[in-house]
Design a protein around this motif. Structure first.
Motif, PDB file in Angstrom:
ATOM      1  N   THR A  60     217.112 -41.034  35.865  1.00  6.19           N
ATOM      2  CA  THR A  60     217.757 -39.995  35.057  1.00  6.19           C
ATOM      3  C   THR A  60     219.235 -40.270  34.781  1.00  6.19           C
ATOM      4  O   THR A  60     219.876 -39.518  34.045  1.00  6.19           O
ATOM      5  N   LEU A  80     208.221 -42.315  35.329  1.00  2.00           N
ATOM      6  CA  LEU A  80     209.584 -42.022  35.780  1.00  2.00           C
ATOM      7  C   LEU A  80     209.534 -41.102  36.994  1.00  2.00           C
ATOM      8  O   LEU A  80     208.874 -40.053  36.962  1.00  2.00           O
ATOM      9  N   LEU A  88     214.317 -35.202  34.216  1.00  2.53           N
ATOM     10  CA  LEU A  88     213.195 -36.069  33.858  1.00  2.53           C
ATOM     11  C   LEU A  88     212.733 -35.799  32.434  1.00  2.53           C
ATOM     12  O   LEU A  88     212.457 -36.723  31.666  1.00  2.53           O
ATOM     13  N   SER A  92     212.978 -38.403  29.287  1.00  2.00           N
ATOM     14  CA  SER A  92     211.702 -38.704  28.615  1.00  2.00           C
ATOM     15  C   SER A  92     211.786 -38.420  27.125  1.00  2.00           C
ATOM     16  O   SER A  92     211.359 -39.230  26.298  1.00  2.00           O
ATOM     17  N   THR A 106     205.761 -38.477  34.224  1.00  2.00           N
ATOM     18  CA  THR A 106     206.859 -38.160  35.137  1.00  2.00           C
ATOM     19  C   THR A 106     206.296 -37.672  36.463  1.00  2.00           C
ATOM     20  O   THR A 106     205.260 -37.000  36.516  1.00  2.00           O
TER      21      THR A 106
END
Length: 319
Positions: A60, A80, A88, A92, A106
């Motif tokens: 991040t 992620l 997140l 994204s 995520t």
């Protein structure tokens, strides 16, 4: 013939010195040419050959975020992993706005909290995916330089838990997925504090944790290279991130984007590397200095950082 006669007429000690000097020059020349090839001419590997998905912890901000964008640009899908769901989502959305074909999953995981729960969620998220690359980027350092006895219990626990336990358990979880296909690349983020400089006072636990990451990675490299899995520890020096508290990039301070771009060119090669060439140059200079000289300089620098950090702490408490 005249040259041979000349050398035969010289004393043995002079011939020995000449031989040693010639060997040193040849060795330096070979090292220089090898470094020039590695840093400026050697092509990066096709990362998609490892698999179509990459996992990044700590994506991040900083280096992790830069890695995510670089991998998306190369056509990989992303998993992620971070503790903040809002951040997140933000990263994204930013990646997909730029690379619309990138698939992104995520996983919420607090590396200072329930690591085992987070690892279970990672395993669930990657079930059935062709995971080719793992970048263990999540890590934590000191807020500023501290004597070891000043490190409180919470910070001590986080330094070990996030840098050591988190890296170890995520690696083990993802490695199983890679072994099934006999393909994969694991990149663990170490630190020049552990590998390039003789000692890192006032950051002793951080340096010790990153030394573990370095040795852990090198051992895994030997264990799994015949299984088609490349394990690597990258050891950067200064990068302009929130963790280092360096705001601006410069010749010796890499930007996150500049570091990530250089770093991905090294994936699949040496088990330990310093991808950003000014960092490697700095490491070479430090290694050439007497240890006592660098130690004296580093102590002064760290004490200055400590003084500034303590002043900031005291002023924030007053507020």
């Amino acid at each position: 013939m005249e040259i041979c006669t000349y050398f035969k007429s010289q004393p043995t000690w002079l011939l020995v010195l000449f031989s040693l000097g010639s060997i040193s020059i040849l060795r330096f020349t070979f090292t220089l040419l090898t470094s020039l090839y590695i840093y400026f001419l050697r092509p990066g590997k096709n990362l998609r050959r490892y698999g179509s998905w990459a996992i990044i912890t700590g994506p991040t901000d900083g280096i992790g975020k830069a890695f995510a964008f670089q991998l998306a640009q190369k056509g990989l899908n992303l998993v992620l992993v971070a503790r903040n769901p809002d951040k997140l989502k933000d990263v994204s959305d930013s990646i997909q706005a730029k690379y619309s074909n990138t698939q992104i999953k995520t996983v919420v995981m607090d590396f200072s909290g329930d690591i085992d729960g987070g690892v279970r969620r990672i395993k669930e998220a990657i079930e059935g995916l062709e995971v080719g690359i793992l970048i263990n980027n999540a890590g934590v350092s000191y807020p500023y330089a501290k004597y070891f006895h000043e490190v409180d219990e919470e910070m001590l626990g986080n330094l070990i838990k996030i840098n050591v336990e988190g890296t170890t358990k995520v690696t083990q979880a993802v490695l199983v997925n890679m072994l099934k296909r006999k393909r994969g690349a694991i990149v663990n983020m170490g630190s020049g504090a552990a590998a390039l400089i003789p000692s890192y006072p006032f950051y002793s636990v951080y340096a010790g944790a990153k030394t573990y990451v370095d040795q852990f990675s090198r051992c895994l490299h030997v264990e799994y290279k015949k299984s088609g899995i490349d394990v690597q520890c990258q050891v950067p020096l200064y990068v302009a991130t929130k963790m280092t508290k360096i705001r601006r990039a410069s010749f010796l301070v890499a930007s996150p984007e500049g570091y990530a771009k250089a770093a991905l060119r090294f994936v699949g090669y040496e088990p330990r590397c310093t991808p950003y060439w000014p960092h490697a140059l700095m490491g070479y200079v430090v290694s050439a200095l007497p240890e006592s000289v660098f130690e004296s300089f580093n102590i002064k620098r760290c004490l200055q950082i400590r003084k500034k950090g303590m002043l900031k702490d005291s002023s924030s408490k007053k507020e």
